[in-house]
Design a protein around this motif. Sequence first.
Motif, PDB file in Angstrom:
ATOM      1  N   SER A  82      23.166  37.224 -27.095  1.00  0.00           N
ATOM      2  CA  SER A  82      23.117  38.532 -26.438  1.00  0.00           C
ATOM      3  C   SER A  82      24.055  39.515 -27.116  1.00  0.00           C
ATOM      4  N   PHE A  83      23.628  40.753 -27.182  1.00  0.00           N
ATOM      5  CA  PHE A  83      24.426  41.872 -27.682  1.00  0.00           C
ATOM      6  C   PHE A  83      24.925  42.604 -26.443  1.00  0.00           C
ATOM      7  N   ASN A  84      26.229  42.663 -26.265  1.00  0.00           N
ATOM      8  CA  ASN A  84      26.824  43.185 -25.038  1.00  0.00           C
ATOM      9  C   ASN A  84      27.767  44.352 -25.328  1.00  0.00           C
ATOM     10  N   GLN A  85      27.913  45.226 -24.343  1.00  0.00           N
ATOM     11  CA  GLN A  85      28.915  46.273 -24.428  1.00  0.00           C
ATOM     12  C   GLN A  85      30.077  45.883 -23.540  1.00  0.00           C
ATOM     13  N   ASP A  86      31.280  45.942 -24.104  1.00  0.00           N
ATOM     14  CA  ASP A  86      32.512  45.603 -23.394  1.00  0.00           C
ATOM     15  C   ASP A  86      33.450  46.799 -23.518  1.00  0.00           C
ATOM     16  N   GLY A  87      33.369  47.701 -22.553  1.00  0.00           N
ATOM     17  CA  GLY A  87      34.135  48.945 -22.656  1.00  0.00           C
ATOM     18  C   GLY A  87      33.578  49.778 -23.795  1.00  0.00           C
ATOM     19  N   ASN A  88      34.425  50.102 -24.757  1.00  0.00           N
ATOM     20  CA  ASN A  88      33.995  50.891 -25.913  1.00  0.00           C
ATOM     21  C   ASN A  88      33.583  50.017 -27.094  1.00  0.00           C
ATOM     22  N   ALA A  89      33.588  48.705 -26.908  1.00  0.00           N
ATOM     23  CA  ALA A  89      33.274  47.782 -27.998  1.00  0.00           C
ATOM     24  C   ALA A  89      31.965  47.039 -27.732  1.00  0.00           C
ATOM     25  N   TYR A  90      31.403  46.492 -28.782  1.00  0.00           N
ATOM     26  CA  TYR A  90      30.220  45.643 -28.675  1.00  0.00           C
ATOM     27  C   TYR A  90      30.626  44.223 -29.035  1.00  0.00           C
ATOM     28  N   VAL A  91      30.126  43.268 -28.280  1.00  0.00           N
ATOM     29  CA  VAL A  91      30.443  41.863 -28.525  1.00  0.00           C
ATOM     30  C   VAL A  91      29.183  41.022 -28.327  1.00  0.00           C
ATOM     31  N   LEU A  92      29.166  39.885 -28.978  1.00  0.00           N
ATOM     32  CA  LEU A  92      28.085  38.937 -28.792  1.00  0.00           C
ATOM     33  C   LEU A  92      28.485  37.885 -27.775  1.00  0.00           C
ATOM     34  N   SER A  93      27.492  37.289 -27.142  1.00  0.00           N
ATOM     35  CA  SER A  93      27.686  36.097 -26.321  1.00  0.00           C
ATOM     36  C   SER A  93      26.499  35.187 -26.603  1.00  0.00           C
ATOM     37  N   ALA A  94      26.659  33.915 -26.274  1.00  0.00           N
ATOM     38  CA  ALA A  94      25.590  32.962 -26.564  1.00  0.00           C
ATOM     39  C   ALA A  94      25.476  31.921 -25.471  1.00  0.00           C
ATOM     40  N   GLU A  95      24.252  31.447 -25.302  1.00  0.00           N
ATOM     41  CA  GLU A  95      23.967  30.345 -24.388  1.00  0.00           C
ATOM     42  C   GLU A  95      23.108  29.347 -25.144  1.00  0.00           C
ATOM     43  N   LEU A  96      23.500  28.086 -25.123  1.00  0.00           N
ATOM     44  CA  LEU A  96      22.736  27.025 -25.748  1.00  0.00           C
ATOM     45  C   LEU A  96      22.319  26.056 -24.651  1.00  0.00           C
ATOM     46  N   ASP A  97      21.024  25.968 -24.402  1.00  0.00           N
ATOM     47  CA  ASP A  97      20.479  25.063 -23.399  1.00  0.00           C
ATOM     48  C   ASP A  97      19.890  23.867 -24.134  1.00  0.00           C
ATOM     49  N   VAL A  98      20.478  22.702 -23.906  1.00  0.00           N
ATOM     50  CA  VAL A  98      20.156  21.489 -24.666  1.00  0.00           C
ATOM     51  C   VAL A  98      19.348  20.531 -23.800  1.00  0.00           C
ATOM     52  N   HIS A  99      18.240  20.039 -24.359  1.00  0.00           N
ATOM     53  CA  HIS A  99      17.393  19.076 -23.641  1.00  0.00           C
ATOM     54  C   HIS A  99      17.168  17.858 -24.536  1.00  0.00           C
ATOM     55  N   VAL A 100      17.438  16.686 -23.991  1.00  0.00           N
ATOM     56  CA  VAL A 100      17.172  15.430 -24.684  1.00  0.00           C
ATOM     57  C   VAL A 100      16.302  14.583 -23.768  1.00  0.00           C
TER      58      VAL A 100
END
Length: 136
Positions: A82-100
């Motif tokens: 995800s591309f996110n806005q954090d105040g005046n900055a932009y930051v990434l976040s990630a989610e990894l959903d693992v299935h075995v």
Amino acid sequence: MEKLYTAAVLAKGGRDGHIKSSDGTIEFEVRTPKEMGGQGGATNPEQLFAAAWGPCYLGALHAVAKNEGIEVADATVNVQVSFNQDGNAYVLSAELDVHVPGLSHEETQKLADKAHKACPYSKATRGNIETRVTAI
């Protein structure tokens, strides 16, 4: 450190531009997603990052599982960047959903966490972007 391989990609035009790998196997347009005010209709940096992180992560999962004598050939990971806005900055976040398939939720989570510690992409992002790794 011994360099084993170097990938080279030339980018032009930023988020609304073009990318091409030095060997020509990757060449396409990139566009800002409609959700971010762009025209969409092409891939974007977040999709490319997720597309690269997924196979690398699964490689780490396979290595960790092999060391423990566990078969994970049918494992999958759904990577969301995800591309996110954090105040005046932009930051990434990630989610990894693992299935075995065939592995308990608890066993999958243990392997998923170990793979996250071993994966080069996970190492590169650790402490830099908020990341959640979840067995599903």
